[in-house]
Scaffold this active site. Structure first.
Site, PDB file in Angstrom:
ATOM      1  NE  ARG A  97      -3.395  -2.306   2.939  1.00  0.00           N
ATOM      2  CZ  ARG A  97      -3.053  -3.433   3.559  1.00  0.00           C
ATOM      3  NH1 ARG A  97      -1.816  -3.565   4.037  1.00  0.00           N
ATOM      4  NH2 ARG A  97      -3.921  -4.414   3.698  1.00  0.00           N
ATOM      5  CE  LYS A 139      -5.998  -0.741   5.245  1.00  0.00           C
ATOM      6  NZ  LYS A 139      -7.332  -1.137   4.716  1.00  0.00           N
ATOM      7  CG  HIS A 145      -5.266   0.431  -3.744  1.00  0.00           C
ATOM      8  ND1 HIS A 145      -4.532   0.471  -2.578  1.00  0.00           N
ATOM      9  CD2 HIS A 145      -6.204  -0.527  -3.548  1.00  0.00           C
ATOM     10  CE1 HIS A 145      -5.008  -0.405  -1.717  1.00  0.00           C
ATOM     11  NE2 HIS A 145      -6.015  -1.037  -2.283  1.00  0.00           N
ATOM     12  NE  ARG A 194      -3.241  -3.712  -1.289  1.00  0.00           N
ATOM     13  CZ  ARG A 194      -2.620  -4.448  -0.383  1.00  0.00           C
ATOM     14  NH1 ARG A 194      -1.295  -4.553  -0.432  1.00  0.00           N
ATOM     15  NH2 ARG A 194      -3.283  -5.090   0.562  1.00  0.00           N
ATOM     16  CG  HIS A 222      -5.813  -8.859   1.750  1.00  0.00           C
ATOM     17  ND1 HIS A 222      -6.066  -9.249   0.450  1.00  0.00           N
ATOM     18  CD2 HIS A 222      -5.780  -7.503   1.721  1.00  0.00           C
ATOM     19  CE1 HIS A 222      -6.172  -8.192  -0.323  1.00  0.00           C
ATOM     20  NE2 HIS A 222      -6.002  -7.119   0.424  1.00  0.00           N
ATOM     21  CE1 TYR A 278      -6.663  -6.925  -6.318  1.00  0.00           C
ATOM     22  CE2 TYR A 278      -6.590  -8.047  -4.200  1.00  0.00           C
ATOM     23  CZ  TYR A 278      -6.554  -6.884  -4.947  1.00  0.00           C
ATOM     24  OH  TYR A 278      -6.432  -5.677  -4.321  1.00  0.00           O
TER      25      TYR A 278
END
Length: 291
Positions: free
Chosen positions: A138, A162, A235, A238, A261, A270
């Protein structure tokens, strides 16, 4: 708020969303003359959801509000403020999952060809775009990379993602070459312009740390130079990383770990198949596809 900050390690944005959702719910309760949180039952919740849909809120917004209230009532239960969580059986509206946009290799190659590798800024931009595509990280993660986070001996970098979740991500030869050129040459020249030293990898023209906004501006300039007609944001690189990995045979769990994730469902968006991949598999698999 203390519970979200300390125990759940939630980001400031997440906490603000929770607070806004609770304020919205309390306003609704006040309008309906409901003064006790214990009095909230399935009838109250049904009326609340009706009010949300009357405001033309999207499914994603409604889902977030329900999730916030489920979490809030779990907190109340744990602290013996209520005896039951009325939101526990409330289903989340299924949101449509659009296929993420991605770049084809021909478009990517144009982005890799426009930077002036004799110039410090050009070296930085080349390293930046190579790393974004090579790792799928990110923008917020990219801006935070420091020199000690990169291990050239085994080709990996340490990423803090995150919620302060940490992971190691490998990178390939193209990214390695671009990074080494930039760190050993261009970065040193940019750092000479700074008033104080820092160990951030990606620097701005004044030698300070490059911000997330700065990374987006850099990418916009690269796209403009490459004369691409598609809109490219960080993004999308990504998305491209994940799509290309899966199309080339990487398993879903590995891509999930690389992307950072928490849930596999976040990675499953994806699993769409590109037309090229579809044709390749068909031509190599169907008995009468070709001679």
């Amino acid at each position: 708020m203390e519970y979200l900050q300390i125990e759940k390690n939630a980001s400031p944005f997440t906490i603000q969303y929770y607070m806004d959702d609770l304020d919205n719910f309390f306003t609704f309760l006040q309008q309906e003359n409901i003064s006790c949180l214990q009095d909230v039952d399935h009838r109250v919740i049904r009326l609340y959801l009706t009010r949300l849909y009357e405001r033309k809120l999207g499914r994603r917004s409604v889902s977030r509000k329900i999730s916030s209230l489920k979490s809030f009532y779990r907190f109340l239960e744990r602290n013996n403020q209520v005896t039951v969580n009325p939101f526990i059986h409330v289903g989340l509206p299924k949101a449509a999952k659009p296929i993420p946009g991605f770049l084809y290799m021909e478009e990517l190659e144009k982005l890799f060809e426009v930077n002036d590798l004799a110039d410090p800024i050009g070296q930085r931009n080349q390293a930046l775009i190579e790393i974004l595509y090579a790792t799928g990280i990110r923008v917020s993660e990219c801006r935070g990379i420091r020199l000690p986070d990169i291990d050239f001996t085994i080709g990996t970098m340490f990423i803090k993602g995150k919620g302060n979740k940490e992971r190691y991500i490998p990178f390939g030869r193209f990214a390695e070459d671009a990074l080494e050129t930039y760190i050993n040459d261009g970065r040193e020249k940019l750092l000479d312009k700074a008033k104080s030293s820092n160990n951030y990898v990606f620097l701005n023209a004044r030698g300070g740390p490059l911000t997330a906004r700065g990374i987006r501006m850099v990418l916009n300039k690269i796209v403009e130079k490459a004369a691409l007609t598609v809109h490219v944001h960080p993004h999308k690189l990504r998305h491209t990383f994940a799509t290309h990995m899966l199309n080339e045979g990487a398993d879903l769990r590995t891509v999930q770990e690389l992307l950072g994730h928490e849930n596999l469902s976040s990675t499953q968006i994806y699993t769409h198949v590109t037309k090229d991949r579809l044709r390749h598999v068909y031509m190599n698999s169907h008995p009468r596809a070709e001679d």
